[in-house]
Design an enzyme around this catalytic site. Sequence first.
Site, mmCIF file in Angstrom:
data_model
loop_
_atom_site.group_PDB
_atom_site.id
_atom_site.type_symbol
_atom_site.label_atom_id
_atom_site.label_comp_id
_atom_site.label_asym_id
_atom_site.label_seq_id
_atom_site.Cartn_x
_atom_site.Cartn_y
_atom_site.Cartn_z
ATOM 1 C CB CYS B 35 -0.870 0.079 1.254
ATOM 2 S SG CYS B 35 -2.015 -1.260 1.415
ATOM 3 C CG ASP B 37 0.241 4.369 3.901
ATOM 4 O OD1 ASP B 37 -0.378 3.293 3.818
ATOM 5 O OD2 ASP B 37 -0.258 5.476 3.674
ATOM 6 C CB CYS B 106 -1.212 10.162 6.510
ATOM 7 S SG CYS B 106 -0.396 10.008 4.919
#
Lengths: 389, 285
Positions: B35, B37, B106
């Site tokens: 992915c 992250d 994030c």
Amino acid sequence: MKEIYLDNNATTKVDEAVFEEMRPYFTELYGNPSSMHFFGGQVQKKVDEARNRVASLLGAQPEEIIFTACGTESDNSAIRSALEVFPEKRHIVTSRVEHPAVLTLCRNLSKRGCRITELNVDSAGRLDLGELARALDDDTAIVSLMYANNETGVVFPIEEIGAMVKAKGALFHTDAVQAVGKIPLNMATSTIDMLSLSGHKLHAPKGIGALYLRKGVPFRPFLVGGHQERSRRAGTEATSSIIALGKACEQAALHMEEENTRVLAQRDRLERELLTLIPHARINGGGAERLPNTLSIAFEFVEGEAILLLLSEHGICASSGSACTSGSLEPSHVLRAMGVPFTCAHGSIRFSLSRFTTDAEIDTVIRELPPIIRRLREISPFGREMLVK
Amino acid sequence: MWDYTDKVKEHFLNPRNVGEIENADAVGEVGSLACGDALKLFIKLDDNKERIVDAKFQTFGCGSAIASSSALTEMIKGKTLDEALDVTNKEIADFLGGLPEEKMHCSVMGQEALEVAIAKYRGGPVPSHDHGHDHEQEGEIVCKCFGLTDGFLRKVIASNKLHTAEQVTHFTKAGGACGGCIPKIKELIAEVLGEQAKDEPRKPGKLTNLRKMQLIQETLEKEIRPLLWADGGDLELVDIAGANVQIAFRKACAGCVSSGYTAKFVEQKLKDLVSDDITVEEVEG
Ligand SMILES: Cc1ncc(COP(=O)(O)O)c(C=O)c1O
């Protein structure tokens, strides 16, 4: 902070000599080259000179040069022209690693009745010419393959490809935006029908490009209107930018040797040192013929944007194949086409040098980058596991 | 270049609480290398197992992923587990002075890791956003590339008031790789928005025909077309006959496989905002 600019495949500094050459054409010599009076006529002479200079760098004839607004326009013009010239042919051959200027256009055309073959590349970024041979058929209007890849610097065997395409009766276009000024070209003996170049990759300003169009190759203009560029590209000439592009091509010819010796040596030194100092690193396109100025290097288990931000703290400007730098979520389509594993693609950094790159700048990168990678691997959950191994 | 706030930069350059906790009470892991992250969160509780006394993280990801992880660990220290669970991704982003929309995922990752860690500690079912690690999750997988379920997406859509598929991609990554689930994401948005609209009835009372036509036009202009523009689409009002509204789709919507669904979405919006008896019909424009 003084920048250490190693992102020359994204854009380049305008050469001072180029800037001086174009400067008078804004506020003093601002005439329209098409005008009948002396004031426009003197600009026309400079535009002609620029055309000669561009032609000379390519080993072409001046009438074969059409000035455009950018590399993207040159690419779009070439491909759309071929489809108009051959209304009965609906097949285009290109590759998976082209710049979006070609790839996005082709994908759009595929929704409008064109058949597109996107050739694959191997893990070093090379084409399989056998696949090209199988793809070509009587329906093929144009083959558009880039001379050199902007992300990896990998160079395609353009003349070999051109010969195959000619044998099938299709037109051959190459996006040479990254190659012009770095690879010697000679259209007089080439199989290329059309070639795109862009000023801002060779120390001319942004927003000027050219399309080389071989004499005798049929063409339909992308922009229609006035009679400029022999009715092949309407619109009042961007005189100052054209004059700048001419000067930049003249300079490029003078520095071609240097690009392939001094700049190449700097690139090779950077590559060697980074591979020695940083474990779990690999070169994207390492096994292929590459541009002398480009280094695409993958660091496993770290993410490219984080590397770039930390490099930026030291004034070092580079770019990345990571998804996070673009706002898209997939890592670079070029690295993916090469089958670079996700672990590497996210942590890929491109350094692209120019004739303005100094040895001291290369030293700085060699000094600053290894601790940056170490630090990010310490933060990374995967990096930890790997370091323990 | 991203326009990061000074706070994001500061937390990226000097991340707090990096590392592992050896005898952690709770550990939560989300994301994966594929992915782009991943976050591993460690939590240590006090002797009464009530409050978080320490939190540490390891993150693979971009600058804002590292900064969000750092912010999260700072925010949850001293909180009880229930208080920590109340931390939303929006609060993480706010703590950092905001994140670019494309980077909101994030902050969502931090919230997810926290939920996973606490669920595992409590021994309950692990929340359903394990990003493709194990697919035995509650809910139905919508985004196969990133392994995201409808339940998770509904929650993010509702709490961040998202109304375009692109926003959902920015917040969760769903639809960001192959794009195959984008029609489904649009359906989820319509459903969630529909539910919210029911919660806050804004419908006017009885309308004259003329007023109804005016309202339909206003609603199309102000509420509906902007949503379509965001996806590169558009629609045109062709005719209004009583309560029957005829529309034609343009640009990206025209010929789109999900235009039938889009027509339903338009109908629902008009029912909610103008009048219950409205029907929408797609016609050739
Ligand atoms: C290979 C290649 N083709 C085309 C382009 C587009 O050129 P321009 O920016 O002049 O439109 C670029 C540069 O971005 C490039 O690297």
